[in-house]
Design a protein around this motif. Structure first.
Motif, PDB file in Angstrom:
ATOM      1  N   THR A 543     114.089  53.925  76.141  1.00 19.44           N
ATOM      2  CA  THR A 543     112.768  53.883  76.767  1.00 19.44           C
ATOM      3  C   THR A 543     111.669  53.657  75.731  1.00 19.44           C
ATOM      4  O   THR A 543     110.641  53.032  76.041  1.00 19.44           O
ATOM      5  CB  THR A 543     112.516  55.193  77.530  1.00 19.44           C
ATOM      6  N   TYR A 544     111.882  54.135  74.519  1.00 14.78           N
ATOM      7  CA  TYR A 544     110.870  53.974  73.469  1.00 14.78           C
ATOM      8  C   TYR A 544     110.525  52.494  73.271  1.00 14.78           C
ATOM      9  O   TYR A 544     109.356  52.111  73.166  1.00 14.78           O
ATOM     10  CB  TYR A 544     111.408  54.571  72.171  1.00 14.78           C
ATOM     11  N   VAL A 545     111.548  51.653  73.242  1.00 18.83           N
ATOM     12  CA  VAL A 545     111.344  50.224  73.034  1.00 18.83           C
ATOM     13  C   VAL A 545     110.939  49.527  74.330  1.00 18.83           C
ATOM     14  O   VAL A 545     109.965  48.761  74.375  1.00 18.83           O
ATOM     15  CB  VAL A 545     112.627  49.585  72.467  1.00 18.83           C
ATOM     16  N   LEU A 546     111.672  49.790  75.392  1.00 19.20           N
ATOM     17  CA  LEU A 546     111.518  48.998  76.611  1.00 19.20           C
ATOM     18  C   LEU A 546     110.210  49.293  77.340  1.00 19.20           C
ATOM     19  O   LEU A 546     109.628  48.396  77.966  1.00 19.20           O
ATOM     20  CB  LEU A 546     112.712  49.252  77.535  1.00 19.20           C
ATOM     21  N   THR A 547     109.717  50.514  77.266  1.00 17.41           N
ATOM     22  CA  THR A 547     108.460  50.825  77.943  1.00 17.41           C
ATOM     23  C   THR A 547     107.277  50.218  77.213  1.00 17.41           C
ATOM     24  O   THR A 547     106.342  49.699  77.842  1.00 17.41           O
ATOM     25  CB  THR A 547     108.295  52.346  78.090  1.00 17.41           C
ATOM     26  N   ALA A 548     107.285  50.260  75.895  1.00 15.68           N
ATOM     27  CA  ALA A 548     106.205  49.612  75.142  1.00 15.68           C
ATOM     28  C   ALA A 548     106.173  48.117  75.441  1.00 15.68           C
ATOM     29  O   ALA A 548     105.098  47.519  75.591  1.00 15.68           O
ATOM     30  CB  ALA A 548     106.399  49.857  73.642  1.00 15.68           C
ATOM     31  N   TRP A 549     107.338  47.497  75.563  1.00 13.52           N
ATOM     32  CA  TRP A 549     107.426  46.070  75.881  1.00 13.52           C
ATOM     33  C   TRP A 549     106.933  45.805  77.306  1.00 13.52           C
ATOM     34  O   TRP A 549     106.251  44.821  77.556  1.00 13.52           O
ATOM     35  CB  TRP A 549     108.869  45.621  75.704  1.00 13.52           C
ATOM     36  N   GLU A 550     107.261  46.713  78.225  1.00  8.79           N
ATOM     37  CA  GLU A 550     106.819  46.557  79.614  1.00  8.79           C
ATOM     38  C   GLU A 550     105.297  46.661  79.721  1.00  8.79           C
ATOM     39  O   GLU A 550     104.676  45.936  80.505  1.00  8.79           O
ATOM     40  CB  GLU A 550     107.481  47.627  80.492  1.00  8.79           C
ATOM     41  N   VAL A 551     104.691  47.535  78.943  1.00  6.06           N
ATOM     42  CA  VAL A 551     103.231  47.665  78.960  1.00  6.06           C
ATOM     43  C   VAL A 551     102.579  46.360  78.501  1.00  6.06           C
ATOM     44  O   VAL A 551     101.562  45.923  79.057  1.00  6.06           O
ATOM     45  CB  VAL A 551     102.783  48.857  78.094  1.00  6.06           C
ATOM     46  N   LEU A 552     103.160  45.720  77.496  1.00  2.00           N
ATOM     47  CA  LEU A 552     102.631  44.423  77.081  1.00  2.00           C
ATOM     48  C   LEU A 552     102.726  43.413  78.219  1.00  2.00           C
ATOM     49  O   LEU A 552     101.758  42.702  78.526  1.00  2.00           O
ATOM     50  CB  LEU A 552     103.404  43.900  75.874  1.00  2.00           C
ATOM     51  N   GLN A 553     103.874  43.344  78.857  1.00  2.00           N
ATOM     52  CA  GLN A 553     104.093  42.329  79.883  1.00  2.00           C
ATOM     53  C   GLN A 553     103.249  42.572  81.130  1.00  2.00           C
ATOM     54  O   GLN A 553     102.852  41.624  81.810  1.00  2.00           O
ATOM     55  CB  GLN A 553     105.566  42.303  80.279  1.00  2.00           C
ATOM     56  N   ARG A 554     102.978  43.834  81.444  1.00  2.19           N
ATOM     57  CA  ARG A 554     102.271  44.135  82.680  1.00  2.19           C
ATOM     58  C   ARG A 554     100.763  44.294  82.491  1.00  2.19           C
ATOM     59  O   ARG A 554      99.991  43.988  83.394  1.00  2.19           O
ATOM     60  CB  ARG A 554     102.842  45.419  83.295  1.00  2.19           C
ATOM     61  N   TYR A 555     100.346  44.809  81.338  1.00  5.24           N
ATOM     62  CA  TYR A 555      98.921  45.060  81.114  1.00  5.24           C
ATOM     63  C   TYR A 555      98.308  44.181  80.031  1.00  5.24           C
ATOM     64  O   TYR A 555      97.095  44.234  79.796  1.00  5.24           O
ATOM     65  CB  TYR A 555      98.687  46.528  80.759  1.00  5.24           C
ATOM     66  N   GLY A 556      99.138  43.402  79.358  1.00  6.02           N
ATOM     67  CA  GLY A 556      98.602  42.562  78.294  1.00  6.02           C
ATOM     68  C   GLY A 556      98.150  43.337  77.087  1.00  6.02           C
ATOM     69  O   GLY A 556      97.319  42.864  76.311  1.00  6.02           O
ATOM     70  N   SER A 557      98.712  44.527  76.904  1.00  8.32           N
ATOM     71  CA  SER A 557      98.292  45.390  75.795  1.00  8.32           C
ATOM     72  C   SER A 557      99.408  45.526  74.775  1.00  8.32           C
ATOM     73  O   SER A 557     100.482  46.057  75.083  1.00  8.32           O
ATOM     74  CB  SER A 557      97.901  46.781  76.306  1.00  8.32           C
ATOM     75  N   GLY A 558      99.153  45.059  73.553  1.00 10.81           N
ATOM     76  CA  GLY A 558     100.113  45.205  72.478  1.00 10.81           C
ATOM     77  C   GLY A 558      99.850  46.395  71.594  1.00 10.81           C
ATOM     78  O   GLY A 558     100.539  46.583  70.583  1.00 10.81           O
ATOM     79  N   ALA A 559      98.889  47.228  71.955  1.00 14.59           N
ATOM     80  CA  ALA A 559      98.520  48.352  71.094  1.00 14.59           C
ATOM     81  C   ALA A 559      99.688  49.308  70.891  1.00 14.59           C
ATOM     82  O   ALA A 559      99.895  49.830  69.786  1.00 14.59           O
ATOM     83  CB  ALA A 559      97.322  49.090  71.686  1.00 14.59           C
ATOM     84  N   LEU A 560     100.455  49.578  71.935  1.00 10.63           N
ATOM     85  CA  LEU A 560     101.579  50.504  71.807  1.00 10.63           C
ATOM     86  C   LEU A 560     102.676  49.924  70.926  1.00 10.63           C
ATOM     87  O   LEU A 560     103.353  50.665  70.196  1.00 10.63           O
ATOM     88  CB  LEU A 560     102.131  50.856  73.187  1.00 10.63           C
ATOM     89  N   LEU A 561     102.876  48.622  70.989  1.00 10.82           N
ATOM     90  CA  LEU A 561     103.862  47.993  70.111  1.00 10.82           C
ATOM     91  C   LEU A 561     103.464  48.178  68.655  1.00 10.82           C
ATOM     92  O   LEU A 561     104.310  48.479  67.800  1.00 10.82           O
ATOM     93  CB  LEU A 561     103.971  46.502  70.432  1.00 10.82           C
ATOM     94  N   GLU A 562     102.188  48.006  68.372  1.00 12.71           N
ATOM     95  CA  GLU A 562     101.715  48.174  67.003  1.00 12.71           C
ATOM     96  C   GLU A 562     101.853  49.627  66.548  1.00 12.71           C
ATOM     97  O   GLU A 562     102.310  49.903  65.429  1.00 12.71           O
ATOM     98  CB  GLU A 562     100.260  47.725  66.899  1.00 12.71           C
ATOM     99  N   ARG A 563     101.456  50.546  67.426  1.00 10.83           N
ATOM    100  CA  ARG A 563     101.440  51.962  67.053  1.00 10.83           C
ATOM    101  C   ARG A 563     102.841  52.514  66.846  1.00 10.83           C
ATOM    102  O   ARG A 563     103.058  53.373  65.980  1.00 10.83           O
ATOM    103  CB  ARG A 563     100.697  52.761  68.128  1.00 10.83           C
ATOM    104  N   HIS A 564     103.790  52.029  67.623  1.00  9.87           N
ATOM    105  CA  HIS A 564     105.126  52.634  67.593  1.00  9.87           C
ATOM    106  C   HIS A 564     106.193  51.738  66.976  1.00  9.87           C
ATOM    107  O   HIS A 564     107.378  52.069  67.056  1.00  9.87           O
ATOM    108  CB  HIS A 564     105.527  53.014  69.020  1.00  9.87           C
TER     109      HIS A 564
END
Length: 890
Positions: A543-564
């Protein structure tokens, strides 16, 4: 032509949030509908100021870009406790500007140095006495004031009161965390509750997850310390003065009427112990009050709560009363949900009323807590003062029924003054979940599908708290596999960008030094040998990887990818180091599948097959993340690793002669198909085998918690929604239809939950919600980083018996929607709405491209393939009519 319009604005995934500790918050905005097609943003300019029309904090200048999500603030250093205003000007495809309304956010304390108040608690001599603590302080405000804020954390949970009134509507604040790593605080606007002259503030505490004392049912019994609180009440005067009333040793403390508090076991409240006026100025303290102690701070860093608060969001009235035995009544609220009952009662002082909530009843008609954690009870002792209204404050449960002892419902024999038995005048079920917007909806002509959608929604809401729990009673733990497997199902219905961010922060806090991501976060229960599989399972940690990726795809936000990113890399390294020849041997696999032994451990699919398939998928996604973030060398490493995992996986589990994975269970066939492990030349045969499996059981799948989503993905991506639809019709075998036919009002833990028992309120099997939106109705979407815009995919996979279906979703660009319906003679009408600044890809079911009408000049026919005429569009409303041959429907 009118310019495009800004419809909504978000700061850190929330609209006008009060209290953020982000030093570089991210901005997003959406667009209103436009009658003109192909509307786009071509440039933007963000202005931020400390006044409503100011720009003293940041002016981005004109940026030539279509980007409108997750734009990082790059202005002056933010100051604590400051309101910032922001607005955006956008330019459309014709160069016409449009300015947004003014939005705002307020910063929190930003750092430890911003705090004045100290952590306070009971004196050590009183810490073990019965009764939870309540604290008070009086203070005087001289001169008029313009603004007041309360910054407060109370552990485990708190209730704040000012001048006799409760502050706010938040419940079970702050959100639960690993308090050794992170502690959250909340911010309230209390301007209207203060007065010039004398004031009084009061704080009541409950144990929550911070201190689990036991005494009744507990999933775990542990403590981070005794309850404590910290607050800064900051008042800004009209003359420019700032005054802070902080918690310290000048406050006083006494025992509250809450005599028992346990997040798992319930609450006891003795109304005779209430001290009228304790939270108002002029109260005369007696011997029950003593100076509060300044205590050590919890170990975790103190941060503003990033996610929306819990509130009472729905209420349920009484639908029925039974009396299974003399003096005992069972009250039916008609719906299984999570929260608490609120009662209105009258009776003599000292009379005790017991409430036992439950999801199901015994054969004798009594409350049955066998599968939900027992004993859990709520006990109220009356003060004998007219009609008394009470509900618990710091605990909750999942239930439909309430067993009432010690009182009788109004109108029932034996109640009233003559018998001395207290009277229950009213009971209301109060459901709690985060105050987050509803952003999507689904309906169809099929009432079974509509009902399945509803019970899944009830389960999502029942388990959406400050973490995503698996159940709202027995465990209340943040089991992680649901967050990524059910992520799309949640996202299609609710705006959870900020809440998903909080979940990922919980995961980061839970990650161990060697990189392991445990199955639950916060990790309150550490499973050790021989139960290590309950702590270390790839579909959960992933979930650590897949949820951050899902947030990018659904909200257009890469902030979580950068942070984690670093933490996610450490998890992949952990999996690689613990694998045996790149095969993950341990874990839970396809938990709760259907087999001869009843629900529980995986029975049909080798655990390493499911675990390694997820491991491969995680590695592929990490390669994409690394590439997106500019780490090209690491992207190559992940790609090479994924190829090696694929080779090892197929070498161990694929029999090329039989063209079969393992023993050919549904999950064993579907996971390689959906995740991309199956050899291309064998995919068609594997799909046929999967369909044959399911059809041979009269359209029932045996897949469980993990495998079921991949069964649905494998079938829907191959255009076999006809199989999925027939699976929903089965009511005599465990599955969705079975749950509905046997009276479930929420999604159950097991496929045959209403009859086999177990929890009656789980959402781990709700994967079909994703299919209802993205395949059956045909509405899906993805953020395209290279374009900075959303792409809406409209591709209905029509079930033959269905007359119509529709879905809508408010994505970050604006509202997208679809409705299709059948007409006479095989005709189809498909209507779709693509929001401004988004691209559309619309698949119109048709027997041939020349059988399609509509779309207009703004739609471009790309191709005709597999029974669809495929159109590229810009934004706007599009209606197509087409014709299908009877042979083209299954």
């Amino acid at each position: 032509m009118a310019p495009i319009q800004i419809a909504a604005q978000w700061t850190e995934g929330r609209q006008c949030p009060l209290g953020l500790d982000a030093r570089s918050p991210r901005f997003s905005w959406s667009f209103g509908a436009s009658p003109k097609h192909a509307r786009k943003q071509t440039a933007y300019r963000i202005v931020v100021g400390t006044t409503e029309n100011g720009s003293d904090a940041w002016d981005s200048g004109v940026i030539r870009s279509a980007a409108h999500t997750s734009i990082k603030y790059e202005g002056a250093a933010l100051q604590p406790r400051q309101r910032y205003y922001w607005r955006v000007t956008v330019w459309d495809e014709a160069g016409e500007p449009a300015e947004s309304p003014t939005a705002w956010w307020e910063t929190g304390q930003l750092s430890e140095s911003g705090w004045t108040g100290r952590w306070i608690g009971e004196p050590e001599a009183h810490a073990e006495e019965q009764g939870m603590p309540q604290f008070r302080r009086e203070f005087r405000l001289s001169g008029p004031f313009r603004r007041a804020r309360a910054y407060i954390s109370g552990l485990g949970h708190y209730e704040l009161r000012l001048n006799g009134s409760r502050v706010g509507e938040y419940e079970l604040d702050p959100g639960w965390t690993n308090y050794d790593k992170t502690v959250q605080y909340t911010v309230y606007d209390v301007t209207s509750l203060l007065q010039q002259g004398e004031n009084a503030v009061g704080i009541s505490l409950g144990n929550g997850f911070f201190h689990v004392p036991g005494g009744r049912y507990t999933k775990f019994k542990d403590s981070f310390g005794h309850p404590r609180c910290r607050m800064d009440l900051v008042v800004e005067h009209e003359d420019g003065r700032t005054e802070t009333i902080g918690t310290d040793g000048s406050w006083t403390v006494s025992a509250s009427p809450l005599t028992f508090s346990c997040i798992y076991g319930g609450e006891d409240y003795d109304a005779r112990l209430e001290q009228a006026g304790w939270d108002q100025p002029g109260y005369a303290e007696d011997a029950r009050w003593s100076p509060a102690a300044e205590v050590e701070a919890p170990e975790g860093r103190l941060l503003a709560q990033p996610a929306p608060p819990l509130k009472v969001m729905r209420r349920f009235a009484l639908t029925g009363v039974t009396q299974p035995k003399p003096g005992t009544y069972v009250l039916d609220l008609g719906q299984n949900f999570s929260g608490w009952p609120e009662i209105s009662v009258s009776g003599p002082a000292g009379a005790q009323i017991k409430l036992i909530p439950a999801e199901i009843l015994t054969e004798d008609g009594l409350a049955n807590q066998k599968w939900s954690g027992a004993p859990y009870e709520l006990n109220y002792t009356l003060k004998g003062d007219g009609v008394e209204v009470w509900r618990p404050r710091f605990t909750y449960y999942g239930f439909r029924y309430v067993q009432l002892e010690g009182a009788a419902p109004v109108g029932q024999a034996g109640a009233g003054a003559v018998s001395g038995l207290p009277v229950l005048h009213a009971i209301i079920g109060q459901m709690i979940y985060p105050d987050t917007p509803v952003v999507g909806g689904f309906r169809s002509s099929d009432e079974m599908l509509n009902r399945i959608h509803e019970v899944i929604d009830w389960a999502i809401l029942s388990n959406m708290k400050s973490v995503f729990t698996d159940c709202p009673h027995r465990e209340k733990l943040g089991w992680l596999e649901q967050v990524h497997l059910l992520g799309p199902s949640i996202l299609f219905n609710y705006d959870v960008e900020a809440l998903f961010g909080k979940v990922l922060d919980d995961i980061a806090d839970a990650q161990t030094e060697d990189g392991l991501v445990p199955t639950t976060a916060p990790e309150y229960v550490v499973f050790k040998e021989p139960w290590q599989m309950f702590r270390d399972a790839t579909a959960w940690g992933g979930t650590y990887v897949l949820t951050a990726w899902e947030v990018l795809q659904r909200y257009g936000s890469g902030a979580l990818l950068e942070r984690h990113y670093d933490g996610m890399k450490r998890y992949i390294d952990y999996l690689t180091s613990s694998a045996d020849g790149l095969i993950i041997r341990g874990g839970l696999g396809d938990w709760y599948d259907i087999g001869p032994e009843g629900p529980g451990f995986a029975q049909n699919t080798p655990v390493p097959l499911a675990e390694t398939a997820i491991y491969y998928g995680l590695t592929v996604v990490m390669g994409r993340i690394a590439s997106l973030l500019g780490h090209s060398d690491e992207a190559d490493v992940f790609a090479s690793l994924a190829a090696s995992i694929k080779e090892a996986f197929n070498g161990e589990y694929f029999d090329s002669g039989k063209r079969m994975y393992a023993e050919g269970s549904d999950a064993a066939l579907a996971m390689p198909l959906a995740i991309g492990l199956a050899p291309e030349e064998h995919r068609a045969h594997l799909l046929e085998s999967l369909v044959r499996n399911i059809a041979g059981r009269d359209y029932q799948t045996t897949a469980g918690d993990i495998g079921h989503r991949y069964v649905l993905l494998a079938l829907s991506r191959a255009g076999r929604s006809d199989v999925i639809y027939r699976m929903t019709r089965t009511t005599d075998k465990p599955g969705y239809g079975y749950m509905i036919a046997n009276g479930a009002t929420t999604l159950t833990e097991a496929w045959d939950g209403p009859t086999v028992g177990k929890s009656q309120n789980h959402f781990m099997l709700g994967h079909i919600e994703e299919w209802l939106y993205s395949s059956l109705a045909g509405l899906d979407y993805r953020f395209r980083p290279e374009a900075g815009r959303m792409e809406v995919i409209v591709k209905p996979d029509m079930a033959n018996d269905l007359a119509w279906a529709e879905a809508w979703y408010d994505l970050r660009a604006g509202r997208a929607s679809v409705r299709w319906e059948r007409g006479e003679g095989g005709s189809i009408t498909l209507a779709a709405e693509i929001p401004v600044n988004a691209d559309g890809l619309i698949y119109v079911p048709a027997e041939a491209a020349d059988k399609v009408r509509g779309g207009g000049t703004s739609s471009e026919l790309l191709r005709f393939k597999d029974g669809y005429a495929v159109y590229r569009t810009g934004s706007g409303s599009y209606t197509f009519t087409s014709r299908l041959q009877e042979s083209m429907t299954r």
